[in-house]
Design an enzyme around this catalytic site. Structure first.
Site, PDB file in Angstrom:
ATOM      1  N   THR A  48       9.494 -81.252  27.787  1.00 31.71           N
ATOM      2  CA  THR A  48       9.738 -82.420  28.625  1.00 31.71           C
ATOM      3  C   THR A  48      10.255 -83.516  27.703  1.00 31.71           C
ATOM      4  OG1 THR A  48       7.446 -83.091  28.316  1.00 31.71           O
ATOM      5  CG2 THR A  48       7.968 -81.921  30.349  1.00 31.71           C
TER       6      THR A  48
ATOM      7  N   LYS B 119       7.266 -87.516  27.500  1.00 25.92           N
ATOM      8  CA  LYS B 119       5.919 -87.668  26.946  1.00 25.92           C
ATOM      9  C   LYS B 119       6.030 -88.345  25.574  1.00 25.92           C
ATOM     10  CE  LYS B 119       4.473 -84.043  30.027  1.00 25.92           C
ATOM     11  NZ  LYS B 119       4.108 -82.635  30.241  1.00 25.92           N
TER      12      LYS B 119
END
Ligand SMILES: *Cc1c(COP(=O)(O)O)cnc(C)c1O
Length: 440
Positions: free
Chosen positions: A243, A246
């Protein structure tokens, strides 16, 4: 007559162009108010959710850009739509920067989310019912690594590995034994609530022994990897997913990285047309911006401060009577075991929220409570570090958390209102001293 609405009276502009040039506050006051309230919440409360961060204004601006309007199915230079010149510019920059940042040969920057990047790997490499291995959810794995409620667990055959009861570290001997027994086609390392360093070369040896492809899902730690504060999954892992929102501090999205040309066609075909249609080009643009930020020298400093701050927070929590799963942290996150206080994760999350400390309840290894209740909370330092907190502030935060938890231990779910009030005012002082988007 001018066709620029800004030179017309508002009535004339409205009759010509009923909505498209209004700002949000005019076009939709309800949503504008909710966004304003969300900004205030992010400013006024301390964000300790380990999977969240505070993206730069440049990242937000790219995410809110006119690329929202653009269809760009396909890949740079090979699109199914016209008008993709500038889409090609941003996607090519995003790819080149991702490869430079993580030191690999290929990147796909189109996955819309972390879940979709992992789905793409499954679609590219596995057949339905194929066996793969991933970290057990109860030991800190992710839903997309084989949970029975997720597609990865419904359509494939997941075999999980976990942490040892004695030290709550991943048991590499057990990983090897499980791999030998089940001969998985794919082994996944990486997780969402594992606070220790991943031994990628040990996973490589096991994958080689059983002939499995090795995937690292580095979603949680990719900012640390980018900044040199956690070892890189390359060159050990065949494929790396992450991702971007984060610890990497970009827009909400996913990426897939690899080195061997043989994966290029299957992975790219799996993302588009296998799973997705038009890529979110505004988010691809924002990913490119975030990768540039992460390539800058001060991001290394950020990544190391995230880890230093996590150590300070964990030490402070322990000094104040709370147990940290595995006895500490090597990365940005930690699990706090509340069993000895007889406080549930659910009550702690609510009590801390009343005191303006935001976190999430989280199962601990071998938890006996349900995922809706849990015996722990997960904490992380990426967002607080972005707003400027250092070890001193995180030591204070550890003390504040312990005060709230002790109030819950004493009074049950409703906690100690006086303590929570006092914590709130000290949280407010910290938040005022370290503003979010100070020039917004
Ligand atoms: C967050 C996360 C994901 C999923 O990301 P979404 O964008 O929420 O779909 C996948 N894998 C890991 C390890 C994660 O931490």
């Amino acid at each position: 007559m001018s066709t620029n609405p800004s030179t017309l009276t508002s009535e004339a502009a409205n009759s010509m162009d009923p909505f498209w040039n209004d700002d949000l506050a005019t076009a939709d006051p309800e949503i504008a108010a909710a966004i304003g309230n969300e900004l205030a919440r992010q400013q006024d409360k301390i964000e300790l959710i380990a999977s969240e961060n505070i993206a730069s204004k440049a990242v937000l601006e790219a995410t809110g850009s006119v690329f929202t309007n653009k269809y760009a199915e396909g890949y740079p230079g090979k699109r199914y739509y016209g008008g993709c010149d500038y889409a090609d510019v941003v996607e090519t920059l995003a790819i080149d920067r991702a490869k430079e940042l993580f030191g690999c040969s290929f990147a796909n920057v189109q996955p819309n989310s972390g879940s979709q990047m992992n789905q793409a790997v499954f679609l590219a490499l596995l057949q339905p019912s194929d066996t793969f291995m991933g970290l057990d959810l109860n030991s800190g794995g992710h839903l997309t690594h084989g949970s029975p409620v997720n597609m990865s667990g419904k359509w494939f055959n997941p075999v999980s590995y976990g942490v040892r009861a004695e030290d709550e570290l991943i048991d590499m001997d057990a990983v090897a034994a499980t791999a030998r027994e089940h001969q998985p086609k794919l082994i996944i390392c990486g997780g969402t609530a594992y606070s220790r360093t991943w031994d990628f070369s040990a996973f490589r040896a096991i994958a080689d022994e059983v002939g499995a492809i090795l995937l690292c899902d580095m979603s949680h730690i990719s900012g640390l990897v980018a900044g040199g504060a956690h070892p890189s999954p390359f060159p050990h892992c065949d494929i790396v997913t992450s991702t971007t929102h984060k610890s990497l501090r970009g827009p909400r999205s996913g990426i897939i990285l690899w080195n061997d040309e043989k994966f290029t066609k299957p992975l790219n075909m799996a993302v588009f047309p296998g799973l997705q249609g038009g890529p979110l080009m505004h988010v691809v643009a924002a990913k490119a911006v975030a990768f540039r930020e992460a390539l800058a020298p001060d991001f290394k400093d950020y990544a190391h401060r995230v880890v230093e701050n996590a150590r300070a927070l964990a030490a402070s929590l322990e000094e104040n009577g709370l147990r940290i799963v595995s006895g500490g942290t090597d990365n940005h996150s930690m699990l706090v075991d509340l069993t000895a206080k007889d406080v549930t994760g659910k009550d702690a999350e609510k009590g801390l929220d009343r005191a303006w400390l935001t976190c999430n309840k989280n199962g601990i290894p071998f938890d006996t409570r349900s995922p809706f209740v849990t015996s722990g909370i997960r904490l992380g330092t990426p967002a607080g570090t972005t707003r400027g907190f250092g070890p001193a502030e995180f030591r204070t935060i550890g003390k504040l958390i312990a005060e709230v938890v002790d109030g819950l231990a004493k009074n049950g779910a409703e906690g100690d209102a006086q303590v929570e009030e006092s914590v709130r005012s000290r949280v407010a002082d910290l938040c005022t001293a370290f503003p979010v988007y100070p020039n917004a």
